[in-house]
Write a protein that holds these residues in place. Sequence first.
Motif, PDB file in Angstrom:
ATOM      1  N   ALA A  46      36.511 -33.665  -4.413  1.00 14.92           N
ATOM      2  CA  ALA A  46      36.475 -34.653  -3.324  1.00 14.92           C
ATOM      3  C   ALA A  46      35.174 -34.587  -2.542  1.00 14.92           C
ATOM      4  O   ALA A  46      35.012 -35.295  -1.544  1.00 14.92           O
ATOM      5  CB  ALA A  46      37.657 -34.435  -2.384  1.00 14.92           C
ATOM      6  N   GLY A  47      34.236 -33.765  -2.985  1.00 13.59           N
ATOM      7  CA  GLY A  47      32.945 -33.684  -2.321  1.00 13.59           C
ATOM      8  C   GLY A  47      32.885 -32.700  -1.169  1.00 13.59           C
ATOM      9  O   GLY A  47      31.900 -32.671  -0.426  1.00 13.59           O
ATOM     10  N   LEU A  48      33.933 -31.896  -1.007  1.00 16.90           N
ATOM     11  CA  LEU A  48      33.945 -30.888   0.053  1.00 16.90           C
ATOM     12  C   LEU A  48      33.436 -29.572  -0.529  1.00 16.90           C
ATOM     13  O   LEU A  48      34.208 -28.735  -0.993  1.00 16.90           O
ATOM     14  CB  LEU A  48      35.371 -30.723   0.611  1.00 16.90           C
ATOM     15  CG  LEU A  48      35.961 -31.977   1.276  1.00 16.90           C
ATOM     16  CD1 LEU A  48      37.433 -31.775   1.586  1.00 16.90           C
ATOM     17  CD2 LEU A  48      35.195 -32.305   2.547  1.00 16.90           C
ATOM     18  N   HIS A  49      32.120 -29.400  -0.510  1.00 15.78           N
ATOM     19  CA  HIS A  49      31.497 -28.236  -1.126  1.00 15.78           C
ATOM     20  C   HIS A  49      31.340 -27.097  -0.124  1.00 15.78           C
ATOM     21  O   HIS A  49      31.142 -27.316   1.070  1.00 15.78           O
ATOM     22  CB  HIS A  49      30.131 -28.608  -1.699  1.00 15.78           C
ATOM     23  CG  HIS A  49      30.176 -29.766  -2.655  1.00 15.78           C
ATOM     24  ND1 HIS A  49      30.734 -29.668  -3.910  1.00 15.78           N
ATOM     25  CD2 HIS A  49      29.750 -31.061  -2.527  1.00 15.78           C
ATOM     26  CE1 HIS A  49      30.629 -30.835  -4.532  1.00 15.78           C
ATOM     27  NE2 HIS A  49      30.043 -31.699  -3.703  1.00 15.78           N
ATOM     28  N   GLY A  50      31.404 -25.886  -0.623  1.00 14.83           N
ATOM     29  CA  GLY A  50      31.149 -24.710   0.203  1.00 14.83           C
ATOM     30  C   GLY A  50      32.276 -24.343   1.150  1.00 14.83           C
ATOM     31  O   GLY A  50      32.069 -23.573   2.090  1.00 14.83           O
ATOM     32  N   VAL A  51      33.472 -24.888   0.924  1.00 15.16           N
ATOM     33  CA  VAL A  51      34.614 -24.534   1.766  1.00 15.16           C
ATOM     34  C   VAL A  51      35.111 -23.145   1.387  1.00 15.16           C
ATOM     35  O   VAL A  51      35.378 -22.866   0.223  1.00 15.16           O
ATOM     36  CB  VAL A  51      35.753 -25.566   1.615  1.00 15.16           C
ATOM     37  CG1 VAL A  51      36.957 -25.160   2.467  1.00 15.16           C
ATOM     38  CG2 VAL A  51      35.272 -26.958   1.986  1.00 15.16           C
TER      39      VAL A  51
ATOM     40  N   ASP B  47      52.608 -18.931   1.449  1.00 16.06           N
ATOM     41  CA  ASP B  47      52.538 -20.367   1.175  1.00 16.06           C
ATOM     42  C   ASP B  47      51.489 -21.064   2.042  1.00 16.06           C
ATOM     43  O   ASP B  47      51.402 -22.292   2.052  1.00 16.06           O
ATOM     44  CB  ASP B  47      53.906 -21.020   1.382  1.00 16.06           C
ATOM     45  CG  ASP B  47      54.423 -20.846   2.806  1.00 16.06           C
ATOM     46  OD1 ASP B  47      53.904 -19.965   3.519  1.00 16.06           O
ATOM     47  OD2 ASP B  47      55.358 -21.569   3.195  1.00 16.06           O
ATOM     48  N   GLU B  48      50.682 -20.269   2.768  1.00 12.30           N
ATOM     49  CA  GLU B  48      49.657 -20.833   3.638  1.00 12.30           C
ATOM     50  C   GLU B  48      48.264 -20.427   3.166  1.00 12.30           C
ATOM     51  O   GLU B  48      48.098 -19.380   2.545  1.00 12.30           O
ATOM     52  CB  GLU B  48      49.866 -20.377   5.091  1.00 12.30           C
ATOM     53  CG  GLU B  48      51.181 -20.864   5.678  1.00 12.30           C
ATOM     54  CD  GLU B  48      51.339 -20.461   7.132  1.00 12.30           C
ATOM     55  OE1 GLU B  48      50.408 -19.846   7.685  1.00 12.30           O
ATOM     56  OE2 GLU B  48      52.404 -20.763   7.729  1.00 12.30           O
ATOM     57  N   MET B  49      47.283 -21.253   3.491  1.00 10.34           N
ATOM     58  CA  MET B  49      45.900 -20.982   3.140  1.00 10.34           C
ATOM     59  C   MET B  49      45.010 -21.208   4.355  1.00 10.34           C
ATOM     60  O   MET B  49      45.289 -22.090   5.181  1.00 10.34           O
ATOM     61  CB  MET B  49      45.426 -21.869   1.986  1.00 10.34           C
ATOM     62  CG  MET B  49      46.092 -21.566   0.660  1.00 10.34           C
ATOM     63  SD  MET B  49      45.363 -22.502  -0.708  1.00 10.34           S
ATOM     64  CE  MET B  49      46.382 -21.929  -2.072  1.00 10.34           C
ATOM     65  N   MET B  50      43.958 -20.389   4.456  1.00  9.12           N
ATOM     66  CA  MET B  50      42.979 -20.508   5.528  1.00  9.12           C
ATOM     67  C   MET B  50      41.714 -21.118   4.944  1.00  9.12           C
ATOM     68  O   MET B  50      41.186 -20.626   3.943  1.00  9.12           O
ATOM     69  CB  MET B  50      42.675 -19.139   6.116  1.00  9.12           C
ATOM     70  CG  MET B  50      41.906 -19.185   7.411  1.00  9.12           C
ATOM     71  SD  MET B  50      42.990 -19.364   8.825  1.00  9.12           S
ATOM     72  CE  MET B  50      43.718 -17.716   8.905  1.00  9.12           C
ATOM     73  N   LEU B  51      41.223 -22.199   5.564  1.00  8.48           N
ATOM     74  CA  LEU B  51      40.015 -22.867   5.102  1.00  8.48           C
ATOM     75  C   LEU B  51      38.984 -22.870   6.223  1.00  8.48           C
ATOM     76  O   LEU B  51      39.308 -23.174   7.372  1.00  8.48           O
ATOM     77  CB  LEU B  51      40.304 -24.308   4.675  1.00  8.48           C
ATOM     78  CG  LEU B  51      41.191 -24.497   3.440  1.00  8.48           C
ATOM     79  CD1 LEU B  51      42.657 -24.507   3.834  1.00  8.48           C
ATOM     80  CD2 LEU B  51      40.846 -25.779   2.711  1.00  8.48           C
ATOM     81  N   ARG B  52      37.779 -22.514   5.875  1.00  2.00           N
ATOM     82  CA  ARG B  52      36.677 -22.489   6.833  1.00  2.00           C
ATOM     83  C   ARG B  52      35.568 -23.388   6.307  1.00  2.00           C
ATOM     84  O   ARG B  52      35.102 -23.210   5.179  1.00  2.00           O
ATOM     85  CB  ARG B  52      36.187 -21.054   6.984  1.00  2.00           C
ATOM     86  CG  ARG B  52      35.035 -20.870   7.941  1.00  2.00           C
ATOM     87  CD  ARG B  52      34.749 -19.389   8.110  1.00  2.00           C
ATOM     88  NE  ARG B  52      33.525 -19.160   8.847  1.00  2.00           N
ATOM     89  CZ  ARG B  52      32.528 -18.401   8.426  1.00  2.00           C
ATOM     90  NH1 ARG B  52      32.611 -17.785   7.276  1.00  2.00           N
ATOM     91  NH2 ARG B  52      31.455 -18.229   9.154  1.00  2.00           N
ATOM     92  N   LEU B  53      35.143 -24.358   7.096  1.00  2.00           N
ATOM     93  CA  LEU B  53      34.129 -25.290   6.639  1.00  2.00           C
ATOM     94  C   LEU B  53      33.237 -25.700   7.801  1.00  2.00           C
ATOM     95  O   LEU B  53      33.606 -25.553   8.971  1.00  2.00           O
ATOM     96  CB  LEU B  53      34.778 -26.531   6.021  1.00  2.00           C
ATOM     97  CG  LEU B  53      35.701 -27.381   6.905  1.00  2.00           C
ATOM     98  CD1 LEU B  53      35.785 -28.794   6.353  1.00  2.00           C
ATOM     99  CD2 LEU B  53      37.103 -26.789   6.964  1.00  2.00           C
ATOM    100  N   LYS B  54      32.067 -26.176   7.460  1.00  2.00           N
ATOM    101  CA  LYS B  54      31.129 -26.643   8.475  1.00  2.00           C
ATOM    102  C   LYS B  54      31.637 -27.945   9.076  1.00  2.00           C
ATOM    103  O   LYS B  54      32.340 -28.709   8.425  1.00  2.00           O
ATOM    104  CB  LYS B  54      29.746 -26.854   7.855  1.00  2.00           C
ATOM    105  CG  LYS B  54      29.117 -25.561   7.337  1.00  2.00           C
ATOM    106  CD  LYS B  54      27.756 -25.834   6.724  1.00  2.00           C
ATOM    107  CE  LYS B  54      27.138 -24.549   6.181  1.00  2.00           C
ATOM    108  NZ  LYS B  54      25.815 -24.802   5.562  1.00  2.00           N
ATOM    109  N   SER B  55      31.220 -28.196  10.305  1.00  2.00           N
ATOM    110  CA  SER B  55      31.734 -29.354  11.036  1.00  2.00           C
ATOM    111  C   SER B  55      31.443 -30.667  10.326  1.00  2.00           C
ATOM    112  O   SER B  55      32.245 -31.584  10.334  1.00  2.00           O
ATOM    113  CB  SER B  55      31.132 -29.397  12.450  1.00  2.00           C
ATOM    114  OG  SER B  55      31.490 -28.247  13.170  1.00  2.00           O
TER     115      SER B  55
END
Length: 306
Positions: free
Chosen positions: A72-77, A88-96
């Motif tokens: 989907a084009g969300l690179h570097g997450v 059943d949970e995931m933590m995602l960190r991404l730039k603003s």
Amino acid sequence: MLQLLVGANFPFMANRRFAYMLSGALILATTAWLVVNGGPKLSVDFTGGILLQIRLNPVPQADQVRNALEAAGLHGVELQQMTGENRDEMMLRLKSQEGGGDAFQHIQQAIQTSIPGTEVELRRNETVGPKVGSELREKAIWAILGSLGGILLYVGFRYEFKYAVGAVVALFHDVFITLGALCFTGREVSLTVVAALLTIAGFSINDTIVVFDRIRERSKALRSEKHSRVMDIAINETLSRTVITSATVFLAALALFIWGGDVLHDFSFAMLVGVGFGTYSSVYVASALALDIWIRLDRRKGISAE
């Protein structure tokens, strides 16, 4: 067990060389990790960005979610799957800027497009601007350095030089090794972790001061004894108090680690490591260094005392 510690006579100072090697190895390993990886892994508190915690049902593989975001084009997450009751949970960190407007909607759409039938629920959403993150990082560094510097001045004024050096080195030792434990386990350094590091420094110096008080008392009463023997007597006399205090704090931190939830997980982990090494350093770093400086100063005066 505590009755066995009363009247204990363990030769702590005889083993200080082995403790130096252990501490040196841990410090070198932490330094090497930080150099290779360009520093600790910082949370969005310091770098700026978005932190999302999502719940998935059914739970796909982490690689599937990562591939869906890439498609989907969300690179570097950065993606981390939780464990235990929250597996059943995931933590995602991404730039603003990644994903534009509403990051959660982009992520939800990306996952449901690539993995049909997957329900995505938002559990946590934190956003920090890069400027705020930079300011927080600078303030956190000054908070740690300022607290250590203040402790150095206090101990130097309250005690002799040899005690001040041992106490401050022990503080750096405890904070640095705890930071290394966080790095090696892949944990992020956040404001909560900084609070834990400052708490560890306070706990460590409190334990060290108690031991130093008894050493100073015994050094006056046992002038004919060797320095190492004076140290051993003082440490053994405070051993039961040290064990009770450290065990109490350790068990409280362990309860937070097990039942405190994800928000307190990194804080309690840092406390567990810090309390263990804080107790160890009071004997084998602070007291041991004070002894070696004491011996070196006496040799300069022409006095031979071990």
